[in-house]
Design an enzyme around this catalytic site. Sequence first.
Site, PDB file in Angstrom:
ATOM      1  N   LYS A 191      38.159   1.106  49.420  1.00  0.00           N
ATOM      2  CA  LYS A 191      37.897   2.459  48.886  1.00  0.00           C
ATOM      3  C   LYS A 191      37.180   3.302  49.948  1.00  0.00           C
ATOM      4  O   LYS A 191      37.495   3.173  51.125  1.00  0.00           O
ATOM      5  CB  LYS A 191      37.141   2.363  47.560  1.00  0.00           C
ATOM      6  CG  LYS A 191      37.891   1.468  46.563  1.00  0.00           C
ATOM      7  CD  LYS A 191      37.387   1.551  45.167  1.00  0.00           C
ATOM      8  CE  LYS A 191      38.198   0.601  44.282  1.00  0.00           C
ATOM      9  NZ  LYS A 191      37.839   0.658  42.877  1.00  0.00           N
ATOM     10  N   GLY A 247      35.422  -1.787  38.687  1.00  0.00           N
ATOM     11  CA  GLY A 247      34.044  -1.470  39.075  1.00  0.00           C
ATOM     12  C   GLY A 247      33.040  -1.578  37.943  1.00  0.00           C
ATOM     13  O   GLY A 247      31.906  -1.126  38.060  1.00  0.00           O
ATOM     14  N   GLU A 268      45.924  -3.026  37.087  1.00  0.00           N
ATOM     15  CA  GLU A 268      44.478  -2.822  37.132  1.00  0.00           C
ATOM     16  C   GLU A 268      44.040  -2.031  35.900  1.00  0.00           C
ATOM     17  O   GLU A 268      44.128  -0.799  35.896  1.00  0.00           O
ATOM     18  CB  GLU A 268      44.086  -2.024  38.381  1.00  0.00           C
ATOM     19  CG  GLU A 268      44.455  -2.683  39.691  1.00  0.00           C
ATOM     20  CD  GLU A 268      43.587  -2.156  40.834  1.00  0.00           C
ATOM     21  OE1 GLU A 268      42.891  -2.976  41.424  1.00  0.00           O
ATOM     22  OE2 GLU A 268      43.601  -0.953  41.114  1.00  0.00           O
ATOM     23  N   HIS A 301      46.873   4.309  42.662  1.00  0.00           N
ATOM     24  CA  HIS A 301      45.619   3.727  42.175  1.00  0.00           C
ATOM     25  C   HIS A 301      45.045   4.625  41.080  1.00  0.00           C
ATOM     26  O   HIS A 301      45.196   5.851  41.133  1.00  0.00           O
ATOM     27  CB  HIS A 301      44.618   3.594  43.338  1.00  0.00           C
ATOM     28  CG  HIS A 301      43.416   2.787  42.965  1.00  0.00           C
ATOM     29  ND1 HIS A 301      42.355   3.313  42.264  1.00  0.00           N
ATOM     30  CD2 HIS A 301      43.128   1.477  43.162  1.00  0.00           C
ATOM     31  CE1 HIS A 301      41.465   2.359  42.062  1.00  0.00           C
ATOM     32  NE2 HIS A 301      41.905   1.235  42.596  1.00  0.00           N
ATOM     33  N   ASN A 347      40.684  -3.691  48.642  1.00  0.00           N
ATOM     34  CA  ASN A 347      40.674  -2.226  48.680  1.00  0.00           C
ATOM     35  C   ASN A 347      39.234  -1.791  48.923  1.00  0.00           C
ATOM     36  O   ASN A 347      38.404  -1.878  48.025  1.00  0.00           O
ATOM     37  CB  ASN A 347      41.204  -1.685  47.337  1.00  0.00           C
ATOM     38  CG  ASN A 347      41.121  -0.172  47.262  1.00  0.00           C
ATOM     39  OD1 ASN A 347      40.791   0.500  48.239  1.00  0.00           O
ATOM     40  ND2 ASN A 347      41.419   0.375  46.090  1.00  0.00           N
ATOM     41  N   SER A 400      37.313  -5.920  38.736  1.00  0.00           N
ATOM     42  CA  SER A 400      36.165  -6.827  38.720  1.00  0.00           C
ATOM     43  C   SER A 400      36.538  -8.288  39.006  1.00  0.00           C
ATOM     44  O   SER A 400      35.985  -9.206  38.402  1.00  0.00           O
ATOM     45  CB  SER A 400      35.400  -6.712  37.390  1.00  0.00           C
ATOM     46  OG  SER A 400      34.883  -5.407  37.236  1.00  0.00           O
ATOM     47  N   GLU A 410      42.194   5.679  40.507  1.00  0.00           N
ATOM     48  CA  GLU A 410      41.285   6.745  40.973  1.00  0.00           C
ATOM     49  C   GLU A 410      42.082   7.943  41.470  1.00  0.00           C
ATOM     50  O   GLU A 410      41.648   9.097  41.321  1.00  0.00           O
ATOM     51  CB  GLU A 410      40.353   6.178  42.059  1.00  0.00           C
ATOM     52  CG  GLU A 410      39.264   5.300  41.448  1.00  0.00           C
ATOM     53  CD  GLU A 410      38.839   4.119  42.285  1.00  0.00           C
ATOM     54  OE1 GLU A 410      39.029   4.136  43.518  1.00  0.00           O
ATOM     55  OE2 GLU A 410      38.302   3.156  41.700  1.00  0.00           O
TER      56      GLU A 410
HETATM   57  P1  13P Z   1      36.700  -3.686  41.585  1.00  0.00           P
HETATM   58  O1  13P Z   1      37.156  -5.029  42.085  1.00  0.00           O
HETATM   59  O2  13P Z   1      35.489  -3.170  42.278  1.00  0.00           O
HETATM   60  O3  13P Z   1      36.608  -3.654  40.091  1.00  0.00           O
HETATM   61  O4  13P Z   1      37.876  -2.644  41.973  1.00  0.00           O
HETATM   62  C1  13P Z   1      39.182  -2.930  41.660  1.00  0.00           C
HETATM   63  C2  13P Z   1      40.061  -1.943  42.313  1.00  0.00           C
HETATM   64  O5  13P Z   1      40.074  -0.775  41.960  1.00  0.00           O
HETATM   65  C3  13P Z   1      40.918  -2.407  43.420  1.00  0.00           C
HETATM   66  O6  13P Z   1      41.890  -1.470  43.739  1.00  0.00           O
END
Ligand code: 13P
Length: 252
Positions: A11, A174, A168, A96, A9, A214, A98
């Site tokens: 983003k 992150g 997740e 997701h 992803n 992560s 976010e």
């Molecule tokens: P990270 O791997 O940067 O923690 O992000 C995970 C994520 O949100 C994948 O959709």
Amino acid sequence: MRKIFIAGNWKMVNGAPAEAVALAKEVVNASGSQDNVEVAICPPATAIAAVCEATQGTNVQVGGQNLYPAENGAFTGEISPTFLLAVGCSHVILGHSERRTIFKESDAFINEKVKVALAHGLTPILCCGETDQEREQGVTEKVVETQIRGGLGGLRPDDVTKLVIAYEPVWAIGTGKTATPEDAQSVHAFIRTLLRDLTNDAVADGLRIQYGGSVKPDNAKELLSQPDIDGALVGGASLKADSFGAIIDAGK
Ligand code: 13P
């Protein structure tokens, strides 16, 4: 036997087609011939078409990061499932964290998106996960159950079998804080049991549940060796072909 599925992803990074294509080509090279691992990358909307073109005929599939649950119309700024299909997407990330937190998406709205994605033949990667506060309160399973029941509402087992779930934990996204393989496995096993209740043994046993939060080359192998962890949804580490390639290798 569930095939490991590693998805990146990106983003809101690499939205310029030229840089996205450069990374996509490196990913194709780094992923090699992954007979036993499925791979997808999800670039920003502005780069999807170029990335689809650059990866055509390779083993790397392409997904969107979101969609709006209508084919077209007065929905300024939104992207329809038919647009994603037209440029060559096979997958779409939905729900997701976010989008749930920043854009206030509800389980009901995410459910509409899941249904529309399936109706168009796109594979939804339905995300779920608890915040750190929810984990501290001991309500992780309750939160995940509500998100999955909500996201899958009204679907028949035949439909559920076509999707992928990504667990997740929000506190791991992150942050560099990964769930321990045992903690992640425990939630994945809970999700599979829930799927067994919602559908049947065949669907629950066949459905892939990715872990996200992560994931890095140095923790991927241990996570992916857990019995109910069937892949990874990778953010930061998918932005470099060498680290993403190493995570793919960990799934082989
Ligand atoms: P990270 O791997 O940067 O923690 O992000 C995970 C994520 O949100 C994948 O959709």
